[in-house]
Design a protein around this motif. Structure first.
Motif, short mmCIF file in Angstrom:
data_model
loop_
_atom_site.label_atom_id
_atom_site.label_comp_id
_atom_site.label_asym_id
_atom_site.label_seq_id
_atom_site.Cartn_x
_atom_site.Cartn_y
_atom_site.Cartn_z
N HIS A 25 0.83 -1.20 0.00
CA HIS A 25 0.00 0.00 0.00
C HIS A 25 0.87 1.25 0.00
O HIS A 25 0.59 2.22 -0.73
CB HIS A 25 -0.91 -0.01 1.23
CG HIS A 25 -1.88 1.13 1.27
ND1 HIS A 25 -2.82 1.35 0.29
CD2 HIS A 25 -2.05 2.14 2.17
CE1 HIS A 25 -3.53 2.43 0.59
NE2 HIS A 25 -3.08 2.92 1.72
N LEU A 26 1.95 1.24 0.78
CA LEU A 26 2.84 2.40 0.83
C LEU A 26 3.52 2.62 -0.52
O LEU A 26 3.64 3.76 -0.99
CB LEU A 26 3.88 2.20 1.93
CG LEU A 26 4.78 3.41 2.24
CD1 LEU A 26 3.95 4.61 2.67
CD2 LEU A 26 5.80 3.05 3.32
N LEU A 27 3.97 1.54 -1.16
CA LEU A 27 4.57 1.65 -2.49
C LEU A 27 3.59 2.25 -3.50
O LEU A 27 3.95 3.08 -4.33
CB LEU A 27 5.02 0.27 -2.98
CG LEU A 27 6.47 -0.13 -2.80
CD1 LEU A 27 6.71 -1.50 -3.42
CD2 LEU A 27 7.43 0.90 -3.39
N LYS A 28 2.33 1.82 -3.39
CA LYS A 28 1.32 2.34 -4.31
C LYS A 28 1.11 3.84 -4.09
O LYS A 28 0.97 4.61 -5.04
CB LYS A 28 0.00 1.58 -4.12
CG LYS A 28 -1.04 1.91 -5.17
CD LYS A 28 -2.32 1.11 -4.96
CE LYS A 28 -2.20 -0.31 -5.41
NZ LYS A 28 -3.50 -1.03 -5.40
N THR A 75 11.19 3.22 -7.36
CA THR A 75 12.20 2.81 -8.33
C THR A 75 11.58 1.83 -9.34
O THR A 75 10.45 1.39 -9.18
CB THR A 75 13.38 2.12 -7.63
OG1 THR A 75 12.89 0.91 -7.01
CG2 THR A 75 14.01 3.02 -6.59
N GLY A 76 12.34 1.48 -10.35
CA GLY A 76 11.88 0.48 -11.31
C GLY A 76 11.61 -0.85 -10.63
O GLY A 76 10.62 -1.54 -10.94
N LYS A 77 12.47 -1.21 -9.68
CA LYS A 77 12.28 -2.46 -8.94
C LYS A 77 10.98 -2.39 -8.12
O LYS A 77 10.22 -3.37 -8.06
CB LYS A 77 13.47 -2.71 -8.02
CG LYS A 77 13.36 -3.98 -7.20
CD LYS A 77 14.59 -4.16 -6.29
CE LYS A 77 14.47 -5.43 -5.44
NZ LYS A 77 15.66 -5.59 -4.55
N GLY A 78 10.72 -1.25 -7.51
CA GLY A 78 9.49 -1.09 -6.73
C GLY A 78 8.25 -1.22 -7.58
O GLY A 78 7.27 -1.88 -7.19
N ALA A 79 8.29 -0.61 -8.77
CA ALA A 79 7.15 -0.69 -9.69
C ALA A 79 6.92 -2.13 -10.15
O ALA A 79 5.77 -2.58 -10.28
CB ALA A 79 7.38 0.21 -10.90
N GLU A 80 8.02 -2.86 -10.37
CA GLU A 80 7.91 -4.27 -10.78
C GLU A 80 7.28 -5.11 -9.67
O GLU A 80 6.44 -5.98 -9.92
CB GLU A 80 9.29 -4.81 -11.15
CG GLU A 80 9.26 -6.23 -11.68
CD GLU A 80 10.63 -6.76 -12.05
OE1 GLU A 80 10.71 -7.90 -12.52
OE2 GLU A 80 11.63 -6.02 -11.86
N ILE A 81 7.66 -4.83 -8.44
CA ILE A 81 7.10 -5.57 -7.29
C ILE A 81 5.60 -5.30 -7.17
O ILE A 81 4.81 -6.22 -6.91
CB ILE A 81 7.84 -5.18 -6.00
CG1 ILE A 81 9.24 -5.82 -6.00
CG2 ILE A 81 7.05 -5.61 -4.75
CD1 ILE A 81 10.14 -5.37 -4.87
N LEU A 82 5.19 -4.05 -7.36
CA LEU A 82 3.76 -3.72 -7.35
C LEU A 82 3.00 -4.56 -8.36
O LEU A 82 1.94 -5.10 -8.09
CB LEU A 82 3.55 -2.24 -7.66
CG LEU A 82 3.63 -1.23 -6.52
CD1 LEU A 82 3.31 0.17 -7.03
CD2 LEU A 82 2.69 -1.59 -5.38
N PHE A 83 3.57 -4.64 -9.56
CA PHE A 83 2.93 -5.39 -10.64
C PHE A 83 2.81 -6.88 -10.29
O PHE A 83 1.76 -7.49 -10.47
CB PHE A 83 3.73 -5.21 -11.93
CG PHE A 83 3.17 -5.95 -13.10
CD1 PHE A 83 2.11 -5.43 -13.83
CD2 PHE A 83 3.69 -7.18 -13.48
CE1 PHE A 83 1.58 -6.12 -14.91
CE2 PHE A 83 3.17 -7.88 -14.56
CZ PHE A 83 2.11 -7.34 -15.28
N ILE A 84 3.87 -7.44 -9.75
CA ILE A 84 3.90 -8.88 -9.43
C ILE A 84 2.91 -9.22 -8.31
O ILE A 84 2.22 -10.23 -8.36
CB ILE A 84 5.32 -9.32 -9.04
CG1 ILE A 84 6.25 -9.24 -10.26
CG2 ILE A 84 5.32 -10.73 -8.45
CD1 ILE A 84 7.73 -9.43 -9.93
N LEU A 85 2.83 -8.35 -7.31
CA LEU A 85 1.99 -8.63 -6.15
C LEU A 85 0.52 -8.32 -6.36
O LEU A 85 -0.33 -8.77 -5.58
CB LEU A 85 2.49 -7.82 -4.94
CG LEU A 85 3.77 -8.28 -4.27
CD1 LEU A 85 4.13 -7.34 -3.13
CD2 LEU A 85 3.63 -9.71 -3.74
#
Length: 341
Positions: A25-28, A75-85
């Protein structure tokens, strides 16, 4: 019974679930609002600034966020994690099951539900925009002409539409119009879509105050005839749904027109058409734009609206919406719709 990797982790350490959802939620929030400071993040998330500081330090070490003097960014890694989860989090939230119930009862192609209630949070409106942009990018392949309506929710979508592969699209206003707040007019929103997608757009200005005689003449003008031709070729529509009484107020409708809407029990509005609870068109404003019968032939239709206060309006429109409609809404509207049905 076979467990997924994440299910196995949760079975072993159940408390991980709440931690994952909190970080997700925080990443979003950071993706939607970044660069953003700790204090605004604390306000939006409901966590204390101390909790936010601790989480951000950990997330920076993990490489999912960047922290600078401008604020926190994903970051790009953070955005990728959002997508995966995303799919896993949605499954556990109950929103997917809620969406499936609405698909069955509304007889539309699909329903997507974002967290929150747009009536209480501007962030939820951004989530609607972000999710619509995601669905649009995944489904637009092969379609060229996209018609968009005005309104604050549709206006929130272009910010999430950056994609060089969309440069062959043409964005147009779903109906001609002037007079609304400048940034929420369909023409301005079409231009905003085109700018973020590196695409083209065509504006169409139509005064809502034209008399019936002037309206008949205007339809034969070259600009109107050109737009009518484009409407017949439209392959995707992105539109909002308004509350009938609120839309009449925003348009400065005459008192006799407001009375007509009251007498005919209008609840929802889209494209300048007003609908009662059974989905019947009970009134329409005088304009040049996509007709409801044309909408039935458009392959890809996104209806985007949220907030508990929009539930009646959504149900009135969706009662006769094209079956290929993809509804993108929030928990506030979705739960209220189900309770009303």
């Amino acid at each position: 019974m076979s467990l997924s990797f994440i299910d196995a982790q949760l079975a072993l350490v159940p408390e991980i679930s709440s931690l994952i959802e909190q970080r997700y939620h925080l990443l979003k929030l950071i993706k939607l609002s970044g660069p953003v400071g700790r204090r605004p993040l604390s306000t939006m998330s409901g966590c204390s600034e101390r909790e936010i500081r601790t989480m951000l330090e950990s997330m920076k070490e993990q490489g999912t966020v960047d922290i600078s003097k401008e604020g926190v960014s994903i970051t790009g890694k953070g955005a990728e994690i959002l997508f995966i989860l995303h799919d896993s989090i949605e499954e556990r939230s109950g929103r997917r099951q809620l969406a499936e119930q609405l698909v069955e009862r509304l007889a539309v192609r699909d329903v997507h539900i974002v967290e929150g209630n747009s009536d209480r949070s501007e962030l939820t409106k951004k989530l609607l925009g972000m999710h619509t942009a995601k669905q649009f990018r995944s489904l637009i392949n092969g379609h060229k002409i996209v018609a968009v309506t005005g309104g604050s929710t549709v206006a929130s979508i272009p910010a999430f539409m950056h994609n060089e592969e969309l440069s062959d699209l043409l964005f147009i206003a779903a109906r001609g119009g002037v007079g609304e707040e400048l940034g929420l007019q369909a023409n301005m929103i079409a231009a905003s879509f085109a700018e973020t997608c590196d695409a083209s757009y065509k504006a169409f200005y139509y005064p809502d105050t034209l008399s019936e005689e002037a309206h008949a003449v205007f339809q034969h003008e070259p600009a109107a005839k050109e737009m009518l031709e484009l409407y017949s070729q439209t392959e995707c529509v992105i539109h909002g749904v308004g509350n009938a009484a609120e839309m009449a107020l925003l348009r400065n409708s005459r008192e006799e027109e407001k009375q007509i809407l009251t007498d005919r029990q209008a609840e929802g509005e889209a494209f300048g058409f007003y609908f009662n609870r059974h989905g019947e068109i009970v009134h329409r404003i005088r304009t040049v734009g996509i007709q409801m019968e044309q909408l039935q032939e458009v392959p890809l239709v996104f209806a985007v609206a949220g907030g508990e206060s929009k539930a009646e309006a959504l149900l009135s429109y969706l009662a006769s919406a094209p079956p290929q409609t993809i509804l993108i809404t929030d928990e506030g509207a979705a739960n209220k719709m189900l309770s009303l049905m």
